[in-house]
Design a protein around this motif. Sequence first.
Motif, PDB file in Angstrom:
ATOM      1  N   GLY A  76     -15.095  21.660   3.879  1.00 58.11           N
ATOM      2  CA  GLY A  76     -14.110  22.600   3.340  1.00 58.11           C
ATOM      3  C   GLY A  76     -14.755  23.579   2.375  1.00 58.11           C
ATOM      4  O   GLY A  76     -15.945  23.454   2.045  1.00 58.11           O
ATOM      5  N   ASN A  99     -13.974  24.237   9.897  1.00 59.60           N
ATOM      6  CA  ASN A  99     -13.598  24.914   8.658  1.00 59.60           C
ATOM      7  C   ASN A  99     -13.116  26.340   8.916  1.00 59.60           C
ATOM      8  O   ASN A  99     -13.889  27.294   8.984  1.00 59.60           O
ATOM      9  N   GLU A 183      -4.634  20.469   3.425  1.00 57.09           N
ATOM     10  CA  GLU A 183      -5.926  20.924   2.906  1.00 57.09           C
ATOM     11  C   GLU A 183      -6.159  20.305   1.527  1.00 57.09           C
ATOM     12  O   GLU A 183      -5.213  19.863   0.865  1.00 57.09           O
ATOM     13  N   ASP A 189      -1.867  25.420   2.781  1.00 58.60           N
ATOM     14  CA  ASP A 189      -0.920  25.100   3.852  1.00 58.60           C
ATOM     15  C   ASP A 189       0.429  25.781   3.599  1.00 58.60           C
ATOM     16  O   ASP A 189       0.853  26.621   4.385  1.00 58.60           O
ATOM     17  N   ASP A 194      -3.669  28.910   5.451  1.00 55.01           N
ATOM     18  CA  ASP A 194      -4.402  28.150   6.471  1.00 55.01           C
ATOM     19  C   ASP A 194      -4.035  28.658   7.880  1.00 55.01           C
ATOM     20  O   ASP A 194      -4.919  28.869   8.720  1.00 55.01           O
TER      21      ASP A 194
END
Length: 420
Positions: A76, A99, A183, A189, A194
């Motif tokens: 990440g 990622n 995440e 999110d 995302d």
Amino acid sequence: MVKIGILGVGTVGESVAKILEANADIIEARAGKKIVAKSGVVRNMNKKRDVQIAISDDPYSVVDDPEIDIVVELMGGVEEPYALVKRALENGKAVVTANKALLAYHRYELQEIAGNIPLMYEASTAGGIPVIGALRTGLAANHIESIQGIMNGTCNYMLTKMINEGAQYDEILREAQELGYAEADPTFDVGGFDAAHKLLILASIAYGIDAKPEDILIEGIENITQTDVAFAKEFGYEIKLLGIAKKVGEGVELRVHATMIPSESMIAKVDGVMNAVTVVGDRVGETMYYGPGAGGDATASAVIADIVDIVRGNQGPMLGYKKGLESGLKLLPKEQIVTQYYIRIEVDDKSGVLAAITSTLGEFGISIESMLQKPTSDAHIAKLLFTTHKTQESKMHDAITALKMLDVVHGNVAMMRIEK
Ligand code: NAP
Ligand code: HSE
């Protein structure tokens, strides 16, 4: 034997190591070679890991290890993984990453650095669903008309539970985190970022458009209320967080937002952590891809598919173009997006107010499709809920600014887009 180094042995990394071991026979049969996870990297060496590989906290021990053939990036972030992936590629190692934040910012530089070295990223978009492969290869004969879908498992899980079971936002977000869907920073999110990262990746493959998250319209699910949910149900809609890429003339709309969609549509029926992406090609017509959008094993399944592809020698240019694409397609400015809207507004409950609202909307050329009035806990204030016919985003923003300035309007004016 092919040796794998895993940068990040968390939710997905742990699943990758475990599946490589547990399904070694089928993976070897499919790849034609034995594939073994050699080592992995974490931040916190004190945390217990349920894997049988050597663990360290030095990422360079993996990317500079001459024995490692394929580096799998699952940590990440953006800049740190960029430096590590760059180094791995410069060391001649193939890379697989899940990622999407990294790719949303650096996919074109990485494509350049990779050259003929494989850099694959199936797991970055829609978890376990092979939608990248479909776009890069399966639909290669087509001009892509549109891509639309549910691209964030956390949000779909939350919306499903909040709408169908009345679950509380904070509680259900915590559950999505515990299940390994969210995440590391869940605002990616719920804020729509995302899904936007994923949409940008798909837009590069479909249209060759090099845009960054800052260039496109991104809204999340944080401001949806029970009133919106009840209105949607009454008028035959479901609320979903959608990523939308649509060719309009010589432009491409790219946007992520909570959307009201007709309850009878296939995407409306996609619940929980499942994702679904519809891609329309000019020759194939409408195709749809459905499956788990998040979670350790589902994502690891896509990561390992890339590893197998690399070992088999199925290479191809990272974003799917062997030559520059002269499509002439440009990212459409967000102000030019055209769609239908839902508006929620609180007003004085007295005569003449409705006329003032509709005439303000009319000044911006916005015509109303349907309307509902609901009481509030204050007898003098009513909620007005409208849907509009199609109008331009910039006009809707101007109209909302004008509505907020009316004396009879209280508080915020909320808006959601509708796609039919
Ligand atoms: P995660 O559970 O937070 O795991 C991240 C791992 O990376 C952890 O082991 C962490 O170490 C390690 N790490 C982070 N920064 C590091 C650093 N600077 N040096 C060394 N190790 C470091 O995340 P995840 O859910 O597995 O997600 C990994 C990647 O896959 C992210 O890019 C995510 O967006 C993507 N992805 C996730 C899913 C999903 O469903 N979870 C689906 C698709 C794509 P510690 O364990 O010590 O903290
Ligand atoms: N946090 C992401 C999601 C993981 O919920 O969809 C999968 O990309």
